[in-house]
Motif scaffolding. Structure first.
Motif, PDB file in Angstrom:
ATOM      1  N   ILE A 120      66.766 -10.920 -13.531  1.00  0.00           N
ATOM      2  CA  ILE A 120      67.892 -11.270 -12.664  1.00  0.00           C
ATOM      3  C   ILE A 120      67.437 -12.280 -11.603  1.00  0.00           C
ATOM      4  O   ILE A 120      68.131 -13.270 -11.341  1.00  0.00           O
ATOM      5  N   GLY A 121      66.267 -12.083 -11.031  1.00  0.00           N
ATOM      6  CA  GLY A 121      65.728 -13.049 -10.068  1.00  0.00           C
ATOM      7  C   GLY A 121      65.537 -14.422 -10.693  1.00  0.00           C
ATOM      8  O   GLY A 121      65.816 -15.446 -10.060  1.00  0.00           O
ATOM      9  N   PHE A 141      59.510 -14.090  -8.367  1.00  0.00           N
ATOM     10  CA  PHE A 141      58.622 -13.077  -7.822  1.00  0.00           C
ATOM     11  C   PHE A 141      58.554 -13.162  -6.291  1.00  0.00           C
ATOM     12  O   PHE A 141      58.521 -12.139  -5.618  1.00  0.00           O
ATOM     13  N   LYS A 142      58.586 -14.350  -5.750  1.00  0.00           N
ATOM     14  CA  LYS A 142      58.600 -14.526  -4.290  1.00  0.00           C
ATOM     15  C   LYS A 142      60.025 -14.426  -3.758  1.00  0.00           C
ATOM     16  O   LYS A 142      60.280 -13.764  -2.756  1.00  0.00           O
ATOM     17  N   ASN A 143      60.960 -15.081  -4.425  1.00  0.00           N
ATOM     18  CA  ASN A 143      62.334 -15.168  -3.923  1.00  0.00           C
ATOM     19  C   ASN A 143      63.065 -13.826  -3.911  1.00  0.00           C
ATOM     20  O   ASN A 143      64.005 -13.642  -3.136  1.00  0.00           O
ATOM     21  N   SER A 144      62.689 -12.902  -4.767  1.00  0.00           N
ATOM     22  CA  SER A 144      63.382 -11.611  -4.854  1.00  0.00           C
ATOM     23  C   SER A 144      62.768 -10.536  -3.957  1.00  0.00           C
ATOM     24  O   SER A 144      63.332  -9.443  -3.854  1.00  0.00           O
ATOM     25  N   GLU A 145      61.651 -10.853  -3.336  1.00  0.00           N
ATOM     26  CA  GLU A 145      60.955  -9.849  -2.507  1.00  0.00           C
ATOM     27  C   GLU A 145      61.896  -9.237  -1.482  1.00  0.00           C
ATOM     28  O   GLU A 145      62.629  -9.943  -0.788  1.00  0.00           O
ATOM     29  N   GLY A 146      61.882  -7.900  -1.421  1.00  0.00           N
ATOM     30  CA  GLY A 146      62.654  -7.183  -0.425  1.00  0.00           C
ATOM     31  C   GLY A 146      64.127  -7.001  -0.756  1.00  0.00           C
ATOM     32  O   GLY A 146      64.860  -6.400   0.021  1.00  0.00           O
TER      33      GLY A 146
END
Length: 173
Positions: free
Chosen positions: A46-47, A82-87
């Protein structure tokens, strides 16, 4: 089947709803498990789709339609999720995807693309020359590919639990 924008939009419109129906409300084991090292979970997919909505399909469509300066595409970061979906929760990602997709399809519809425009070309960083029709068809198949990937990743969580039925379940192979 020859490229047809109307038929393509049928799939592109439904993808967010299909993925939401598949994933919303499931336990973390279904959402965050993957197939092993260097593979993606449904959450990761999804990310990835969100990143594509922001940086791939519409920007490349605009580059092709502008037909300026060689019409070269920027490289696509296949791992930015992986970075953009953090949190973010899965629910947040699904909502973001739904909003972005709706907006992007409005852009496509408002372009009122012609058969001649489908033949316009852009330069992919590794594939070289591609047409607008190929870009749009790829968007459709990319969605279907990732829907199938989500189903496969989820099915493989029970790969061993199905016992002897494994031989009849092609998704597990």
């Amino acid at each position: 089947m020859e490229f047809d924008l109307k038929k393509s939009l049928e799939i592109l419109d439904k993808t967010p709803t299909v993925l939401e129906a598949m994933l919303q409300g499931l336990s973390d084991e279904w959402i965050f498990n993957n197939e092993g090292d260097e593979t993606w979970s449904p959450y990761d997919v999804i990310g990835h789709l969100i990143h594509g909505e922001k940086t791939d399909w519409i920007p490349r469509l605009e580059i092709i339609l502008a037909q300026q300066g060689g019409s070269k595409f920027d490289p696509f970061d296949r791992f930015a999720q992986f970075k953009n979906s953090e949190g973010k929760t899965l629910h947040q990602l699904l909502e973001e995807f739904k909003i972005l997709r709706k907006h992007n399809l409005e852009i496509v519809r408002n372009k009122k693309l012609t058969n001649l425009q489908y033949t316009l070309k852009g330069m992919h960083p590794s594939l070289e020359e591609v047409t607008l029709a190929q870009l749009l068809a790829t968007w459709v198949v990319h969605d279907l590919n990732h829907i199938a990937q989500v189903a496969r990743v989820m099915a493989k969580q029970y790969k061993h639990e199905v016992g002897p039925w494994f031989e009849y379940l092609g998704i597990l192979k």
